[in-house]
Design a protein around this motif. Structure first.
Motif, short mmCIF file in Angstrom:
data_model
loop_
_atom_site.label_atom_id
_atom_site.label_comp_id
_atom_site.label_asym_id
_atom_site.label_seq_id
_atom_site.Cartn_x
_atom_site.Cartn_y
_atom_site.Cartn_z
N LEU A 190 31.77 52.19 34.31
CA LEU A 190 30.76 51.45 33.59
C LEU A 190 29.79 50.79 34.56
N THR A 191 28.56 50.74 34.14
CA THR A 191 27.56 49.99 34.89
C THR A 191 27.79 48.51 34.67
N PRO A 192 27.26 47.63 35.54
CA PRO A 192 27.42 46.19 35.33
C PRO A 192 26.94 45.73 33.96
N GLU A 193 25.82 46.29 33.48
CA GLU A 193 25.30 45.90 32.17
C GLU A 193 26.27 46.29 31.06
N ALA A 194 26.82 47.51 31.16
CA ALA A 194 27.78 47.96 30.15
C ALA A 194 29.05 47.14 30.19
N LEU A 195 29.49 46.77 31.41
CA LEU A 195 30.70 45.96 31.54
C LEU A 195 30.51 44.59 30.90
N ILE A 196 29.33 43.99 31.10
CA ILE A 196 29.02 42.70 30.49
C ILE A 196 29.02 42.82 28.97
N SER A 197 28.49 43.95 28.45
CA SER A 197 28.47 44.16 27.00
C SER A 197 29.89 44.27 26.44
N VAL A 198 30.76 44.97 27.18
CA VAL A 198 32.16 45.10 26.74
C VAL A 198 32.84 43.74 26.71
N ASP B 153 31.38 40.87 26.41
CA ASP B 153 30.76 40.12 25.32
C ASP B 153 31.40 40.46 23.98
N ILE B 154 31.60 41.76 23.74
CA ILE B 154 32.20 42.20 22.47
C ILE B 154 33.64 41.71 22.35
N LEU B 155 34.39 41.78 23.46
CA LEU B 155 35.78 41.32 23.43
C LEU B 155 35.87 39.82 23.17
N LEU B 156 34.97 39.04 23.76
CA LEU B 156 34.98 37.60 23.54
C LEU B 156 34.66 37.26 22.09
N VAL B 157 33.67 37.96 21.52
CA VAL B 157 33.33 37.73 20.12
C VAL B 157 34.49 38.11 19.21
N ALA B 158 35.15 39.23 19.53
CA ALA B 158 36.30 39.65 18.73
C ALA B 158 37.43 38.63 18.82
N PHE B 159 37.66 38.10 20.03
CA PHE B 159 38.72 37.11 20.20
C PHE B 159 38.41 35.83 19.43
N LEU B 160 37.17 35.34 19.52
CA LEU B 160 36.78 34.13 18.80
C LEU B 160 36.87 34.34 17.29
N THR B 161 36.47 35.53 16.83
CA THR B 161 36.58 35.82 15.40
C THR B 161 38.04 35.84 14.95
#
Length: 225
Positions: free
Chosen positions: A14-22, A24-32
């Motif tokens: 993964l590129t750094p941008e893609a890794l940050i997006s992943v 981000d998604i995991l954090l949102v899923a965890f908070l949800t």
């Protein structure tokens, strides 16, 4: 086979941008997930269902050109955030306290004494056995990693060494301290006659008494036993 492995390897490069997006998604899923765990089976769950119904009605009124209904619902959305904060204040407070403890080491990780713990457990078990024989009710809360300062402040300070005789004396029906819970922290009986939060879980049997509902309620809001 080699082409499939190459594609699979490309997924993990993964590129750094893609890794940050992943992330981000995991954090949102965890908070949800934490939010759903917090409100599941409580009054807040019904409120969230009501909010979903309200949003659906707002969308449909706009889609079907029900102008008067849509105007009324749209005006109501102005006060909706304030109303939700007021209605969900206890749940929001519990959520913020829970998020504040994420990633922190338990307070008792390095302070527990196995020998002392066994002594306290034996004294408590003996007291419970004797109280069970005499049909004496008791609420005993063992604090773990999350401090129960509010529970402690609601009762009478004790800061006493745990013993079977002390437990039985506190929960003796004629004792002014018997109507409430005792709080145990770090092997010390820190308070008695404590008030516990009542569970609002709708799945509980309606015939469950207040003492049992209080026992369930305090374990819903913290990691105590």
């Amino acid at each position: 086979m080699g082409e499939a492995l190459q594609r699979l390897g490309g997924l993990f490069s993964l590129t750094p941008e893609a890794l940050i997006s992943v992330i981000d998604i995991l954090l949102v899923a965890f908070l949800t997930y934490r939010l759903l765990r917090l409100v599941s089976g409580t009054r807040a769950w019904k409120l969230l269902i009501g909010v979903a119904v309200f949003a659906g009605a707002l969308f449909l009124s706009d889609l079907l050109q029900l102008r008067t209904l849509h105007w009324l619902l749209e005006r109501a959305t102005i006060l909706a955030p304030v109303a939700l904060v007021i209605l969900l204040l206890p749940e929001l407070r519990a959520a913020l306290e829970g998020f504040g403890k994420i990633g922190l080491l338990p307070e008792k990780l390095f302070s527990s004494d196995p020998v002392a713990e066994q002594k306290h457990v034996r004294a408590t078990a003996e007291a419970v056995r004797r109280m069970a024989e005499s049909n004496t009710g008791a609420l005993i809360v063992f604090e773990r990693s999350e401090r129960l300062d509010e529970v402690e402040e609601s009762g009478v300070p004790m800061d006493a060494q745990i013993s079977s005789a002390l437990m039985e004396t506190i929960f003796f029906e004629g004792n002014p301290l018997h109507d409430g819970a005792v709080l145990i922290r770090n092997g010390r009986l820190v308070a008695a006659a404590c008030r516990l939060p009542l569970s609002e879980n709708p799945s509980l049997d309606p015939n469950v008494h207040m003492r049992h509902r209080a026992g369930v309620g305090v374990t819903e809001s913290s990691d105590c036993v």
